[in-house]
Structure formats: C-alpha cells, structure tokens
Scaffold this active site. Structure first.
Site, PDB file in Angstrom:
ATOM      1  CE  LYS A   1      49.763  61.362  58.761  1.00  0.00           C
ATOM      2  NZ  LYS A   1      49.906  62.869  59.087  1.00  0.00           N
TER       3      LYS A   1
HETATM    4  P1  NAD Z   1      42.892  63.017  67.525  1.00  0.00           P
HETATM    5  O1  NAD Z   1      42.937  61.309  67.546  1.00  0.00           O
HETATM    6  O2  NAD Z   1      43.392  63.780  68.655  1.00  0.00           O
HETATM    7  O3  NAD Z   1      41.346  63.421  67.256  1.00  0.00           O
HETATM    8  C1  NAD Z   1      40.423  62.912  66.280  1.00  0.00           C
HETATM    9  C2  NAD Z   1      38.938  63.322  66.607  1.00  0.00           C
HETATM   10  O4  NAD Z   1      38.098  62.960  65.495  1.00  0.00           O
HETATM   11  C3  NAD Z   1      38.567  62.519  67.933  1.00  0.00           C
HETATM   12  O5  NAD Z   1      37.852  63.370  68.675  1.00  0.00           O
HETATM   13  C4  NAD Z   1      37.654  61.536  67.398  1.00  0.00           C
HETATM   14  O6  NAD Z   1      36.333  61.105  68.237  1.00  0.00           O
HETATM   15  C5  NAD Z   1      37.073  62.395  66.160  1.00  0.00           C
HETATM   16  N1  NAD Z   1      36.270  61.659  65.214  1.00  0.00           N
HETATM   17  C6  NAD Z   1      36.771  60.617  64.577  1.00  0.00           C
HETATM   18  N2  NAD Z   1      35.961  60.263  63.784  1.00  0.00           N
HETATM   19  C7  NAD Z   1      34.789  60.819  63.530  1.00  0.00           C
HETATM   20  C8  NAD Z   1      33.748  61.063  62.740  1.00  0.00           C
HETATM   21  N3  NAD Z   1      33.422  60.097  61.796  1.00  0.00           N
HETATM   22  N4  NAD Z   1      33.087  62.187  63.096  1.00  0.00           N
HETATM   23  C9  NAD Z   1      33.400  63.223  64.047  1.00  0.00           C
HETATM   24  N5  NAD Z   1      34.529  63.091  64.893  1.00  0.00           N
HETATM   25  C10 NAD Z   1      35.214  61.985  64.518  1.00  0.00           C
HETATM   26  O7  NAD Z   1      43.398  63.253  66.013  1.00  0.00           O
HETATM   27  P2  NAD Z   1      44.197  64.558  65.741  1.00  0.00           P
HETATM   28  O8  NAD Z   1      45.825  64.357  65.819  1.00  0.00           O
HETATM   29  O9  NAD Z   1      43.574  65.905  66.385  1.00  0.00           O
HETATM   30  O10 NAD Z   1      44.037  64.418  63.928  1.00  0.00           O
HETATM   31  C11 NAD Z   1      42.722  64.893  63.240  1.00  0.00           C
HETATM   32  C12 NAD Z   1      43.012  65.305  62.039  1.00  0.00           C
HETATM   33  O11 NAD Z   1      43.987  66.312  62.039  1.00  0.00           O
HETATM   34  C13 NAD Z   1      43.590  64.383  61.123  1.00  0.00           C
HETATM   35  O12 NAD Z   1      42.834  64.331  59.953  1.00  0.00           O
HETATM   36  C14 NAD Z   1      44.963  64.551  61.167  1.00  0.00           C
HETATM   37  O13 NAD Z   1      45.577  64.030  60.093  1.00  0.00           O
HETATM   38  C15 NAD Z   1      44.713  65.909  61.186  1.00  0.00           C
HETATM   39  N6  NAD Z   1      46.248  66.749  61.751  1.00  0.00           N
HETATM   40  C16 NAD Z   1      46.660  66.463  63.013  1.00  0.00           C
HETATM   41  C17 NAD Z   1      48.123  66.785  63.354  1.00  0.00           C
HETATM   42  C18 NAD Z   1      48.596  66.899  64.831  1.00  0.00           C
HETATM   43  O14 NAD Z   1      49.514  67.469  65.029  1.00  0.00           O
HETATM   44  N7  NAD Z   1      47.950  66.083  65.637  1.00  0.00           N
HETATM   45  C19 NAD Z   1      48.813  67.757  62.449  1.00  0.00           C
HETATM   46  C20 NAD Z   1      48.328  67.822  61.275  1.00  0.00           C
HETATM   47  C21 NAD Z   1      47.039  67.335  60.641  1.00  0.00           C
END
Ligand code: NAD
Length: 416
Positions: free
Chosen positions: A105
């Site tokens: 990561k």
């Molecule tokens: P992203 O940046 O697209 O979205 C994150 C969202 O969370 C945004 O809408 C943001 O406004 C919101 N957010 C941030 N802080 C917040 C809070 N305190 N309360 C409520 N909402 C809040 O990111 P993503 O890619 O969707 O990732 C989100 C999670 O999913 C992370 O933990 C990431 O590690 C995990 N994840 C993502 C992927 C991927 O392929 N994108 C894969 C596996 C895991």
C-alpha cells in the site's frame, strides 16, 4: 471517529485468528510486520514557482504468494502506520480470495482539493519516479485508493514506462480502459460488497431484496455498492460523505444521489430528504450497514448503538477491535473488509492478467469471474467459521488467509 492505531488493529486481528491455528509464534510474528517500508519527502514545484515538501510512503507487507499489490491513497491524514496496516490488509485480502499476490500500500500526505491538476500530476510523477526501482509487473503493482483513480494510475504508468523505456501496462491497475484498464474495474469494489452482502443474507436465511441499507461514504466503493444493492431490490435509505448525510425512510435513488454529488460535490441537499449526521447514519435501524469511508468509523461505544443486523465493510478497517468485540457479542454479522471489498483487487488482478495476455475480456466475463471468486471465498470463510467454531466471520477470514500465506512460506523454505 476513533483514533485507534490501524496497524495495532491489524496485529490484533492476526493474533485473534492465530489463536485458532497450529502455526508457530515466530511465523505469526513475521506476518504482523511489513517486509519493508519506503518513506519519502517529495519536493515538488507548485504553480507559483515555490517548492513544497510532501511526505509519502510505500509499504510492502508480504510477498510470499506473489508480487506486492495495493492502492495509493491521497489524504491529509495518511500516516506511516496507516499505510502499514493497509498493506497488511491487502496481503490477507489477496489470500482470502486466493489471487497470486502479496500485499502492499502507498500514500501521500496531501489534500488533493488544495492543488491544481498540474500540481497533482507533478506530485504523482515525483512519487512514481521514486517508486520506480521498487515497482514493476512482477514486483509491486499499485492501484487506486481514496482520492486516486484512473488519472493518477495513467500518470504512474506513463512515468514508469518512460523511465524504463518500455511498455508495461501491468505495472499498475485501475487504469483507464484506453490505457489498458479492465472493463468492470471501476465498479468492482462496490460489486464485491453487493455480492458478499447478498451471500450473507442468504446464509442468515434472509433476502437482500427486502433489506433497508445505509451507506457511509459515497465515493467509488460506497456509491456503486449502493446502486448495485438497489438493483437487487434493496432500499437505500441513507447515505453520507465527509460533508454530512441524507436520509429518506422511503428510499433514495442511489444513482440520482451520485449525480447530485458529482454536480455539487456532496450528497447533502439532495432532493426532498432529511439531513443526518454520520453518527446518526451509523446507528440507523436498517438491515444492512455499509461503512465505505475510512478506518475507525465505528468504535466500541458506537458499536453498542448500531441497529443494523449485518455490516458489509466496503472500507478498509472501519471497525476498531473493540467494536468487533461488541458486535460479536451482540450477534451482528460483520462481513470483513478483506472479503467484502476484495472485488477491487480481484478485478485489478484480472486487469493485470489481460495486460500480460494483451487480450481484453468483456465486462460480462469480468463480472462472471468476479462473482465466482467472491462466492467461492465466502464459501471458504463459512467452512472455516463452522468447522473451527470461530467467534465471527473476520476471524474466519483471517484463519483461511493466514493458513494460505503460511503454506506458501513454508513450501518456499528459508533463504539463509
Ligand atoms: P473515494 O475517495 O472514492 O470515496 C471516499 C468517500 O468517503 C467520499 O465520498 C468521502 O466524502 C467520504 N468520507 C470521507 N471521510 C468521511 C467521513 N468522516 N464520514 C463520511 N464520509 C466520509 O474512496 P474509495 O475508493 O471509495 O475508498 C473508500 C474506502 O474503500 C477506503 O477505505 C478504501 O481503502 C476502500 N477500498 C477502496 C477500493 C477501490 O477500489 N476504490 C478497493 C478496496 C477498498
């Protein structure tokens, strides 16, 4: 949001599972620490000609089962320990879905909203330049995470290929389709969350099509999980982002909320809905709760207030270990992050396979293969849960994943 150290949470999760395995403490200790962590200070010129220093990290947690694999996060709250934890979760995630990768990561301490596109491109290319000796299609393959997407992946690919004088689309996944990305990758994390939730409801004798759902975090993972669950007939009643949440007991239109967020920057103010805080959302009386924002969203105290029957962790590490204990005692079924959000890395793996084959799959093939990987991992988890009489699904997932890594390690022998 709790300030529990996510790396300590990871180590506790490994210890909890190790207690049910016949594996030596020395081997388990090895599986609680990254193999290496690169810490950088990137000096990048801003548009006004001044130079700013950006702290950045890449953690390579474990490579026993294949190249390190994991996303790159841009966020002001990125820390060394957060990146180490996320790299460990990647190692266990790749093992539970049985794809031939280790875990890695990366992250940069940056709030992308504060910088121009040109500045972000220079920051990204600077990071890619420093990463170049460590990454590669057979070494370490980054991908998107919070606040990064196709644009950043394309910049990293281009920097790597330029410096290496080659074409190597498999050095990174989550690329735009025109640059060697895979159909279905953007939707993959939300899709696995939907599949895992559907399987969990079936396991409990319920029906996802009748479920009410609340989603915290409306980015890539959360919004797509929401509308795929809606496609199964579930009713999404509340969603939130970092600016706040919206609630409608009769159900929102998940795609329309996403369109509103794309237009205005937030889900708040969407349609004829009630405003709700993130804490209110997390404690709503719904059938399924999907935390899809960041780590530590639910701590032990908040877990006492959770009313959902099932939690599908789209985010990485959204529950603290104390929250896990409370929810286990309260019989709330938690589908752990390393399975629920594994669709992202699984389709990243498909992307890498397609890059190596130089042969693109159709979206329906990608989705079918993903369905098969996630349902089969869910089956492995349930088998372990029942046959070892384990306290919860998270411990079951780690039992399966740790055993797979240990098998790969012990079969390779030790380098003197
Ligand atoms: P992203 O940046 O697209 O979205 C994150 C969202 O969370 C945004 O809408 C943001 O406004 C919101 N957010 C941030 N802080 C917040 C809070 N305190 N309360 C409520 N909402 C809040 O990111 P993503 O890619 O969707 O990732 C989100 C999670 O999913 C992370 O933990 C990431 O590690 C995990 N994840 C993502 C992927 C991927 O392929 N994108 C894969 C596996 C895991």
């Amino acid at each position: 949001m709790s300030d529990v150290n996510p790396f300590e949470s990871l180590q506790e999760q490994v210890d909890d599972a190790a207690a049910h395995l016949d594996v030596g403490d020395d081997v388990i200790d090895r599986l609680k620490h990254p193999e290496r962590v690169l810490e950088l200070n990137l000096s990048v010129e801003l548009d006004d000609g001044t130079v700013e220093r950006f702290k950045a990290f890449r953690s390579q947690f474990n490579g026993d089962r294949g190249p390190y694999k994991g996303g790159i996060r841009y966020h002001p709250g990125v820390t060394r320990d957060e990146v180490k934890a996320l790299s460990g979760w990647m190692a266990y995630k790749c093992a539970i879905v049985d794809i031939p990768y280790g875990g890695g990561k990366g992250g940069i301490v940056v709030d992308p909203d504060e910088y121009s596109t040109d500045e972000l491109e220079r920051v990204t290319r600077s990071f890619a330049t420093e990463l170049r000796p460590l990454i590669g299609p057979d070494r370490d393959i980054p991908a998107p995470d919070v606040n990064t997407g196709q644009r950043e992946m394309n910049w990293i690919k281009d920097t790597y290929e330029t410096l290496e004088h080659t074409t190597a689309p498999g050095v990174i996944t989550g690329k735009a389709i025109s640059s060697g990305g895979s159909a279905g990758r953007v939707e993959a994390t939300g899709r696995s969350t939907m599949i895992a939730a559907r399987e969990a409801f079936e396991y409990l004798g319920g029906d996802i099509s009748e479920a009410t759902v609340a989603v915290q975090g409306y980015g890539n993972a959360g919004s797509i999980a929401a509308y795929l669950l809606e496609d199964l007939g579930a009713t999404v009643v509340a969603v939130s982002d970092s600016s706040g949440g919206v609630y409608d007991p009769d159900g929102l239109d998940a795609r329309a909320v996403k369109a509103h967020k794309n237009e205005t920057g937030s889900v708040t103010g969407y349609g004829d809905t009630e405003a709700c805080t993130n804490e209110e959302l997390l404690t709503l009386d719904v059938d399924l709760l999907v935390p899809a924002a960041l780590e530590n969203a639910i701590d032990g105290d908040l877990a006492e207030e959770v009313e959902a029957d099932v939690i599908a962790e789209a985010a990485n590490g959204p529950l603290t270990p104390a929250a896990d204990d409370v929810l286990t005692d309260r019989d709330v079924l938690v589908i752990p992050d390393i399975l629920a959000n594994a669709g992202g890395v699984t389709v990243s793996y498909f992307e890498w396979v397609q890059n190596r084959q130089r042969f693109a799959w159709t979206e329906s093939r990608v989705n079918e293969e993903l369905e098969s990987v996630i349902t089969s991992a869910f089956g492995d988890l349930v088998d372990a849960y029942e046959s070892h009489d384990l306290p919860n699904f998270r411990t079951a997932a780690y039992v399966v994943a740790i055993q797979r890594i240990v098998d790969a390690y012990s079969e390779s022998g030790n380098w003197p």
